[in-house]
Design a protein around this motif. Structure first.
Motif, PDB file in Angstrom:
ATOM      1  N   MET A  84       1.904   2.041  -3.571  1.00 26.36           N
ATOM      2  CA  MET A  84       0.864   2.359  -4.550  1.00 26.36           C
ATOM      3  C   MET A  84       0.656   3.868  -4.634  1.00 26.36           C
ATOM      4  SD  MET A  84      -2.028  -0.429  -3.587  1.00 26.36           S
ATOM      5  CE  MET A  84      -1.608  -2.129  -3.294  1.00 26.36           C
ATOM      6  N   SER A  85       0.171   4.295  -5.780  1.00 23.07           N
ATOM      7  CA  SER A  85      -0.151   5.713  -5.933  1.00 23.07           C
ATOM      8  C   SER A  85      -1.376   6.036  -5.073  1.00 23.07           C
ATOM      9  CB  SER A  85      -0.426   6.055  -7.394  1.00 23.07           C
ATOM     10  OG  SER A  85      -1.635   5.455  -7.814  1.00 23.07           O
ATOM     11  N   CYS A 114      -7.272  -3.545  -8.617  1.00 19.76           N
ATOM     12  CA  CYS A 114      -6.536  -3.655  -7.356  1.00 19.76           C
ATOM     13  C   CYS A 114      -5.805  -4.990  -7.305  1.00 19.76           C
ATOM     14  CB  CYS A 114      -7.471  -3.528  -6.162  1.00 19.76           C
ATOM     15  SG  CYS A 114      -6.647  -3.837  -4.579  1.00 19.76           S
ATOM     16  N   ASN A 121      -4.040   7.353  -5.832  1.00 22.70           N
ATOM     17  CA  ASN A 121      -5.317   7.097  -6.497  1.00 22.70           C
ATOM     18  C   ASN A 121      -5.475   5.635  -6.921  1.00 22.70           C
ATOM     19  OD1 ASN A 121      -3.458   7.156  -8.532  1.00 22.70           O
ATOM     20  ND2 ASN A 121      -4.588   8.579  -9.847  1.00 22.70           N
ATOM     21  N   SER A 122      -4.787   4.747  -6.252  1.00 23.65           N
ATOM     22  CA  SER A 122      -4.883   3.316  -6.548  1.00 23.65           C
ATOM     23  C   SER A 122      -6.310   2.818  -6.371  1.00 23.65           C
ATOM     24  CB  SER A 122      -3.961   2.523  -5.608  1.00 23.65           C
ATOM     25  OG  SER A 122      -4.235   1.141  -5.710  1.00 23.65           O
ATOM     26  N   ALA A 155       0.827  -1.213   0.000  1.00 17.72           N
ATOM     27  CA  ALA A 155       0.000   0.000   0.000  1.00 17.72           C
ATOM     28  C   ALA A 155       0.857   1.257   0.000  1.00 17.72           C
ATOM     29  CB  ALA A 155      -0.937  -0.008   1.208  1.00 17.72           C
ATOM     30  N   CYS A 210      -7.069   0.108  -5.250  1.00 21.24           N
ATOM     31  CA  CYS A 210      -7.108  -0.646  -3.992  1.00 21.24           C
ATOM     32  C   CYS A 210      -7.649   0.178  -2.836  1.00 21.24           C
ATOM     33  CB  CYS A 210      -5.712  -1.160  -3.638  1.00 21.24           C
ATOM     34  SG  CYS A 210      -5.121  -2.437  -4.754  1.00 21.24           S
ATOM     35  N   TRP A 239       2.909  -5.817  -6.568  1.00 20.21           N
ATOM     36  CA  TRP A 239       3.746  -5.439  -5.421  1.00 20.21           C
ATOM     37  C   TRP A 239       4.090  -6.644  -4.561  1.00 20.21           C
ATOM     38  CZ3 TRP A 239       6.564  -1.494  -5.809  1.00 20.21           C
ATOM     39  CH2 TRP A 239       6.134  -0.367  -6.511  1.00 20.21           C
ATOM     40  N   GLU A 297      -2.680  -4.724  -9.371  1.00 17.82           N
ATOM     41  CA  GLU A 297      -1.671  -3.854  -8.777  1.00 17.82           C
ATOM     42  C   GLU A 297      -1.086  -4.479  -7.510  1.00 17.82           C
ATOM     43  OE1 GLU A 297      -0.949   0.776  -7.460  1.00 17.82           O
ATOM     44  OE2 GLU A 297      -3.009   0.091  -7.769  1.00 17.82           O
TER      45      GLU A 297
END
Length: 127
Positions: free
Chosen positions: A70-71, A85, A73-74, A67, A76, A92, A88
């Protein structure tokens, strides 16, 4: 931390409903007590706040690290059930599994405060 709390709460609700679950929970656990324990654990002041085995604690940290990478605005952060999600997060988690140096540094930095188990050596780096 909010993402990890969401992941754990989803798992907790599944466990309460009699479904399969990933993490261990105390018999008398409630949503409020579990949230407080997660917050206390992530504060780094109480490595035993969560009564989970070492692998479960590593999994929580894995979600936390993913988390953090992540950007803002993910997908997720809107819904972990979103297929975007899954893609992405899976990316990771794969980096973590491959001992991404960023993960290793973050993990080793937090290990003592969170009571995390030692990282297993990466077989790719063995001579």
């Amino acid at each position: 931390m909010r993402f990890v709390t969401t992941v754990v709460m989803d798992d907790f609700h599944t466990a309460q409903a009699g479904g399969g679950y990933v993490f261990s929970y105390d018999v008398q656990e409630s949503e409020a007590t579990l949230k407080a324990k997660i917050e206390r654990w992530f504060s780094g002041t109480d490595p035993d706040a969560l009564h989970m085995d070492p692998a479960e604690k590593r999994a929580l940290f894995r979600f936390y690290w993913a988390a953090s990478m992540m950007s803002a605005n993910s997908a997720c952060f809107d819904s972990i059930a979103n297929p975007a999600c899954s893609d992405e997060l899976g990316g990771w988690i794969a980096r973590e599994a491959a001992n991404d140096p960023r993960f290793v540094r973050a993990y080793e930095s937090a290990a003592s405060a969170l009571g995390l188990p030692a990282l297993a050596p990466n077989p790719r780096n063995a001579q």
